[in-house]
Design a protein around this motif. Structure first.
Motif, mmCIF file in Angstrom:
data_model
loop_
_atom_site.group_PDB
_atom_site.id
_atom_site.type_symbol
_atom_site.label_atom_id
_atom_site.label_comp_id
_atom_site.label_asym_id
_atom_site.label_seq_id
_atom_site.Cartn_x
_atom_site.Cartn_y
_atom_site.Cartn_z
ATOM 1 N N ALA A 43 0.838 -1.203 0.000
ATOM 2 C CA ALA A 43 0.000 0.000 0.000
ATOM 3 C C ALA A 43 0.867 1.244 0.000
ATOM 4 C CB ALA A 43 -0.921 0.001 1.215
ATOM 5 N N GLY A 44 0.294 2.325 -0.506
ATOM 6 C CA GLY A 44 0.988 3.611 -0.508
ATOM 7 C C GLY A 44 1.995 3.713 -1.625
ATOM 8 N N ASP A 45 3.090 4.399 -1.341
ATOM 9 C CA ASP A 45 4.146 4.605 -2.321
ATOM 10 C C ASP A 45 5.166 3.476 -2.234
ATOM 11 O OD1 ASP A 45 2.916 6.970 -2.979
ATOM 12 O OD2 ASP A 45 4.346 8.237 -1.913
ATOM 13 N N LEU A 46 5.495 2.902 -3.380
ATOM 14 C CA LEU A 46 6.538 1.891 -3.456
ATOM 15 C C LEU A 46 7.739 2.537 -4.142
ATOM 16 C CD1 LEU A 46 4.489 -1.252 -4.563
ATOM 17 C CD2 LEU A 46 5.115 -0.519 -2.248
ATOM 18 N N ASP A 47 8.697 2.924 -3.334
ATOM 19 C CA ASP A 47 9.872 3.610 -3.863
ATOM 20 C C ASP A 47 11.101 3.156 -3.091
ATOM 21 O OD1 ASP A 47 9.657 4.952 -1.424
ATOM 22 O OD2 ASP A 47 8.754 6.715 -2.328
ATOM 23 N N LEU A 48 12.208 3.815 -3.311
ATOM 24 C CA LEU A 48 13.470 3.425 -2.696
ATOM 25 C C LEU A 48 13.364 3.336 -1.177
ATOM 26 C CD1 LEU A 48 16.354 2.681 -3.408
ATOM 27 C CD2 LEU A 48 16.966 5.086 -3.250
ATOM 28 N N ALA A 49 12.591 4.221 -0.572
ATOM 29 C CA ALA A 49 12.459 4.234 0.890
ATOM 30 C C ALA A 49 11.642 3.056 1.416
ATOM 31 C CB ALA A 49 11.825 5.546 1.349
ATOM 32 N N VAL A 73 -1.766 0.709 -4.129
ATOM 33 C CA VAL A 73 -0.488 1.349 -4.430
ATOM 34 C C VAL A 73 -0.758 2.683 -5.125
ATOM 35 C CG1 VAL A 73 1.669 1.172 -5.736
ATOM 36 C CG2 VAL A 73 0.740 -0.831 -4.557
ATOM 37 N N ALA A 74 -0.238 3.753 -4.544
ATOM 38 C CA ALA A 74 -0.453 5.090 -5.093
ATOM 39 C C ALA A 74 0.636 5.490 -6.076
ATOM 40 C CB ALA A 74 -0.515 6.113 -3.957
ATOM 41 N N PHE A 75 1.851 4.996 -5.861
ATOM 42 C CA PHE A 75 2.994 5.354 -6.697
ATOM 43 C C PHE A 75 3.987 4.210 -6.661
ATOM 44 C CE2 PHE A 75 7.393 6.865 -6.844
ATOM 45 C CZ PHE A 75 7.409 7.499 -8.078
#
Length: 141
Positions: A14-20, A46-48
């Motif tokens: 869920a939410g942003d899937l990024d490097l962090a 998933v938002a991003f």
């Protein structure tokens, strides 16, 4: 993560899937892989997503394939389909409209008396990204 009645795990990032957030996604997929070599990833929350998360999904898919399974994606937003097309990996990960569609594809491949742990990883060909072009327009240029 939840587990379907047939024992296959459904990972729900869920939410942003990024490097962090990649470490959390890796942990989620590793946990799912302990239950089955066939993993459904529900992308509806998933938002991003950036390429670092795509790399994690591909790595998990390749690991599952080496064990006779697959990682398949469901409820995929348009932006992610566009990312798949831009990175030219749309043939690597199967994309289905719903969990039921993914499971139906898996069951359709299973022969009586055999157990198959993964549906085909052929991409959803109906998931066109970008404007459709009429080839007659190219001839006029």
């Amino acid at each position: 993560m939840s587990v379907l009645p047939d024992g296959h795990p459904v990972a729900r990032p869920a939410g942003d899937l990024d490097l962090a957030t990649v470490p959390s996604l890796e942990n989620l997929l590793d946990c799912a892989a302990q239950h089955s070599e066939y993993i459904v990833v529900d992308m509806s929350s998933v938002a991003f997503m950036d390429c670092s998360a795509l790399k994690v999904l591909l790595r998990a898919h390749h690991a599952a394939r080496s064990r006779g399974g697959a990682v398949v994606l469901v409820e995929v937003a348009c932006f992610f389909r566009h990312l798949l097309a831009l990175t030219q990996v749309q043939g690597e990960l199967a994309v289905y409209e719903s969990i039921d569609d993914a499971l139906a594809a898996w069951q359709h491949q299973a022969e009586p008396g055999e157990r198959h742990d993964a549906p085909s990883t052929q991409p959803n060909r109906d998931a066109h990204v970008g404007p459709r072009r009429d080839h007659r327009d190219e001839a006029r240029l």
